[in-house]
Design an enzyme around this catalytic site. Structure first.
Site, short mmCIF file in Angstrom:
data_model
loop_
_atom_site.label_atom_id
_atom_site.label_comp_id
_atom_site.label_asym_id
_atom_site.label_seq_id
_atom_site.Cartn_x
_atom_site.Cartn_y
_atom_site.Cartn_z
N ARG A 1 -21.38 -4.07 -13.38
CA ARG A 1 -19.93 -4.22 -14.02
C ARG A 1 -20.06 -3.75 -15.44
O ARG A 1 -18.74 -3.57 -16.21
CB ARG A 1 -19.21 -5.40 -13.61
CG ARG A 1 -19.88 -6.65 -13.92
CD ARG A 1 -19.27 -7.91 -13.78
NE ARG A 1 -17.91 -8.06 -14.21
CZ ARG A 1 -17.96 -8.76 -15.71
NH1 ARG A 1 -19.02 -9.12 -16.09
NH2 ARG A 1 -16.98 -9.05 -16.30
N GLN B 1 -31.36 -2.36 -18.49
CA GLN B 1 -30.79 -1.31 -17.87
C GLN B 1 -29.99 -0.55 -19.12
O GLN B 1 -29.43 0.37 -18.77
CB GLN B 1 -29.69 -2.05 -17.01
CG GLN B 1 -28.28 -2.60 -17.65
CD GLN B 1 -28.75 -4.04 -18.44
OE1 GLN B 1 -29.70 -4.28 -19.02
NE2 GLN B 1 -27.76 -4.99 -18.23
N GLY B 2 -30.28 -0.73 -20.12
CA GLY B 2 -29.85 -0.16 -21.45
C GLY B 2 -28.25 -0.30 -21.79
O GLY B 2 -27.61 0.34 -22.47
N GLY C 1 -25.81 0.76 -11.71
CA GLY C 1 -27.16 -0.11 -11.96
C GLY C 1 -27.78 -0.61 -10.60
O GLY C 1 -28.93 -0.52 -10.33
N GLU C 2 -26.88 -0.87 -9.55
CA GLU C 2 -27.43 -1.54 -8.11
C GLU C 2 -27.51 -0.40 -7.13
O GLU C 2 -28.40 -0.40 -6.25
CB GLU C 2 -26.81 -2.61 -7.57
CG GLU C 2 -26.73 -3.85 -8.76
CD GLU C 2 -25.54 -4.77 -8.43
OE1 GLU C 2 -25.66 -5.81 -7.63
OE2 GLU C 2 -24.54 -4.61 -8.72
N ALA D 1 -15.85 5.84 -16.78
CA ALA D 1 -17.10 5.35 -16.22
C ALA D 1 -16.94 4.10 -15.07
O ALA D 1 -15.94 3.41 -15.26
CB ALA D 1 -18.17 4.98 -17.42
N ALA E 1 -23.45 -7.52 -10.80
CA ALA E 1 -22.45 -6.68 -10.17
C ALA E 1 -22.37 -5.13 -10.67
O ALA E 1 -21.24 -4.36 -10.32
CB ALA E 1 -20.88 -7.50 -10.36
N ILE F 1 -31.00 -6.47 -19.83
CA ILE F 1 -32.20 -6.82 -19.07
C ILE F 1 -33.09 -5.64 -18.57
O ILE F 1 -33.63 -5.51 -17.69
CB ILE F 1 -31.59 -7.53 -17.69
CG1 ILE F 1 -30.53 -6.60 -16.75
CG2 ILE F 1 -31.12 -8.98 -18.01
CD1 ILE F 1 -30.24 -7.29 -15.57
#
Length: 782
Positions: free
Chosen positions: A531, A489-490, A738-739, A734, A529, A487
């Protein structure tokens, strides 16, 4: 009172698209015709014009007779409820409507124009009912009951609805004894914060096409973050065998949570079931995008927090009233996330939390980037800022004294892992030149700095799983199949990196296949999330390890060596014992011949992998206590340096700084971009964004009246710092990012505003008008 529905004008209705145009026997061919054929029908939705009422009568006869109309459907055709966490809504309203814009009927016609005309011919009569437009009032016994059937709804065991009320979920935490702690406090802050609804405003609006075949197969093409969840939810609600519903999800033109779960996608599927053989397309107008789909929930948060004379936090009472809107099927989990994270990233021994998701007659609240954490931190971080001021302590010193550290026991009873938040605070404070008062750029301007902390855990059920397939090709390249969505975000880039590193092949040789297709793609819960790098990354790594081991086993047998003596580097199998090498392309499909033409070893190599966190435990419904509430937390800090024009109230962000502990940055450039993009989106909600709702009516459903940050609003300086304290169960250490970068933005701006002005403006957005009026009230402006 019975009222006849008034005709509504839909802003933004359009003619068929001319994105692709070719000459075919002299006729224009539209893009949709090329993909779906000339039988494509256009769907439009009849929506409620009132916020709350009983449906007395629906007459579709005139619409059905309009030339070009193929079918008209209503709630009578589809009796079952749908919903991700709480099945509380119908695809089309059946007995009553609960928000302006709720679907009441749908039309499929040969053109959008005819479908729109048919909507005008549908007659709906309502009996208006009193509405609920404030969550605090909605939670009270005096409020009208919006869902009398709440006790019959289906929900999982970690959601706690209160039948007979408007409370769809009540999450509690009881740790220690707050009442006993208050007398020990040297300073106490009590304040109520109000955070408004905001919209996601993706560049691409919601679009979905559905087609049902005569043999019962159904295909849905959708701009979605949740293809597998959509398949499950829609199939159950419409009694389609899940194996016969296929969801195809190309790249998504912006989501931020509004394309998670099911919003409008069930509508074209429902219509398609009535017209087998016809593709049915539903495209939301920009106006519909604003108020008929998910919005970020509003929040009223009442905080009482206290510390001792040395600034050590002693107690917190946090009562949250989440404005879940008319249906809370996704919002109940936002409430849960707000509950178990209600302390923010602070170590507090005595905690009392009541996090309540309340039905109102507002648009439906759902997932929004940050999943409740931006709203929560707007309150909790400002309260901490106030408390530090009251005790006379520097904010950075106060934050470092009270922030969580690895080994601390959280409010839920969970022992926290190493989080690196102190390093984040230091990085932001140092970059902001904290403690030094900067000069404003001109007269009638003042300058201030603010800092806020953040944490967020992946908000998901305990059994949210991921899977992946890694296939090696005859030319030595690698195909990676996943079910998570790209979406913007890569994530596909990161999955290719994880596969390449694990397998031992060049990154350029790896391709992540798409689009996501539930018939062929491996399962993924949802792209939400923050995730995927962690969860789907683990699945990809496991699949790559599986493929790698299969390769090594084949070569070891052929070379008569132990697989432990072999490795794969840069696309070649190598032996550390004999220094023999073999390119993967000579192994992975056709295998290796045995000596003297005595057969073959190996064959096509395909690796599979999955991941699911099996260690998340349930929480006591009365105390919120349990061994492990969430899989992990990502923590960080953010600061701003801003300037305020005392003559206009205009805020200018001069510098914004973010630092987050991501565990391990698989792709540092993408991490930096997430920090910058999230920071800008957070500042947008801090300065501009608000759904202006009056008695359920959204007054600003367009970009004319709903402002978002644009390029001219981006701070000229944005600094980012990547902190790495490895996550024990993450791929290469990792965890998600993202959020998180938008979570502390509002509180950081509020803190800087106070530093600049000496007055508190606590409720966002901090528009120029709001700031100027506050200046006038404080006697700082005329």
């Amino acid at each position: 009172m019975a009222v006849a529905e008034k005709q509504q004008t839909v802003i933004g209705a359009s003619v068929p698209r001319l994105d692709v145009r070719e000459k075919v026997t002299g006729a224009a061919v539209y893009a949709d015709d090329i993909q779906f054929g000339p039988g494509l029908l256009h769907c439009r939705v009849k929506r409620s014009p009132i916020p709350h009422g009983i449906i007395k009568r629906i007459d579709t006869s005139k619409a059905e007779k309009l030339p070009g109309v193929k079918v008209v459907v209503t709630g009578a055709d589809f009796p079952d409820r749908i919903g991700l966490y709480l099945k509380d809504r119908h695809i089309f309203a059946r007995d009553r409507v609960r928000f302006i814009g709720e679907p009441v009927a749908a039309v499929a016609a040969v053109t959008e124009e005819i479908a729109e005309k048919a909507l005008e011919l549908i007659e709906v009569e309502y009996e208006e009912l009193p509405g609920v437009f404030d969550p605090v009032y909605g939670a009270s016994p005096e409020a009208p009951l919006l869902h009398p059937e709440l006790g019959t709804y289906e929900y999982p065991n970690f959601i706690f609805p209160k039948p007979g009320t408007n409370i769809a979920n009540h999450f509690k935490i009881r740790k220690g004894d707050t009442e006993a702690a208050w007398p020990q406090c040297a300073a106490i802050v009590e304040h109520t914060f109000r955070i408004p609804h905001v919209q996601h405003v993706p560049i691409e609006p919601h679009v979905a096409v559905a087609k049902a075949e005569e043999n019962g197969q159904v295909t849905l093409w959708a701009s979605t973050q949740s293809p597998f969840a959509q398949r499950a939810l829609i199939a159950k609600a419409l009694h389609i065998p899940e194996s016969k519903l296929r969801v195809i999800a190309p790249f998504v033109g912006g989501g931020f949570g509004c394309k998670a779960g099911v919003t409008m996608e069930a509508i074209p599927v429902a219509v398609a079931l009535k017209l087998p053989g016809y593709p049915i397309k539903l495209r939301l107008t920009r106006e519909e995008e604003f108020y008929t789909n998910f919005v970020r929930q509003g929040l009223v948060i009442k905080i009482k927090v206290g510390c001792d004379k040395d600034g050590n936090l002693l107690a917190l009472e946090n009562t949250m009233y989440w404005d879940g809107g008319a249906y809370t099927e996704y919002g109940v989990n936002v409430t849960r996330a707000g509950g178990y994270s209600s302390t923010g990233p602070y170590d507090i021994p005595n905690v009392k939390t009541d996090s309540m998701c309340v039905y109102t007659n507002h648009p439906v609240g759902g997932a929004y980037r940050g999943f409740g954490m931006a709203e929560l931190h707007t309150g909790i971080d400002q309260a901490m800022d106030m408390l530090a001021e009251k005790i006379g302590m520097d904010r950075v010193e106060f934050f470092k004294k009270n922030c969580i550290r690895g080994g601390d026991v959280l409010a839920t009873g969970m022992v926290i892992h190493d989080v690196g938040i102190e390093d984040c605070i230091d990085a932001v404070a140092r970059d902001l030149n904290w403690g030094v008062k900067e000069k404003p750029s001109g007269p009638n301007k003042v300058r201030g700095k603010g800092i806020a902390l953040a944490w967020k855990a992946p908000a998901m059920p305990p059994n949210a799983g991921s899977s992946a397939i890694v296939k090696l090709n005859a030319d030595g390249t690698v195909d990676v199949s996943v079910g998570g969505q790209e979406i913007g975000q890569g994530t596909f880039t990161v999955m290719a990196q994880i596969a390449a590193e694990t397998l031992g092949v060049p990154y350029e040789n790896v391709r992540v296949t798409g689009p996501i297709d539930t018939r062929y793609s491996p399962y993924e819960w949802q792209t939400v999330a923050s995730r995927l790098t962690w969860s789907m990354g683990n699945a990809v790594r496991n699949a790559a390890l599986d493929a790698r081991q299969k390769v090594l086993n084949v070569v070891a047998e052929a070379w008569q060596q132990d697989p432990k003596e072999l490795d794969i580097k840069n696309g070649y199998v190598i032996s550390y014992r004999t220094e023999d090498t073999m390119p993967l392309k000579d192994v992975v499909v056709y295998g290796i011949p045995k000596p003297n033409d005595q057969g073959w070893i190996g064959g096509p190599i395909v690796g599979t992998g999955s991941f699911m966190p099996t260690y998340v435990t349930g929480l006591d419904p009365e105390t919120g206590q349990g061994d492990r509430a969430v899989v992990h937390y990502t923590t960080g800090a953010q600061g701003v340096d801003l300037e305020v024009d005392l003559e206009t109230g205009q805020i200018t962000i001069l510098k914004a700084v973010s630092a987050f502990d991501v565990g391990k940055a698989i792709n540092p450039e993408l991490v930096k971009q997430q920090m910058e993009g999230g920071m800008v989106q957070g500042l947008s909600s801090a300065l501009f964004e608000e759904c202006k709702l009056e008695k359920g009516v959204m007054r600003n459903p367009s970009f004319v009246d709903y402002r978002i940050a644009t390029a001219i609003d981006v701070p000229p300086i944005m600094d980012t710092f990547i902190i790495e304290h490895a996550q024990d169960d993450g791929p290469f250490g990792a965890r998600g990012i993202g959020e998180h970068p938008l979570v502390p933005s509002i509180a950081a701006v509020a803190s800087a505003l106070h530093d600049a002005l000496g007055i508190r403006i606590t409720n966002p957005p901090f528009s120029a008008e709001k700031v100027y009026l506050a200046l006038v009230e404080a006697g700082l402006a005329k």
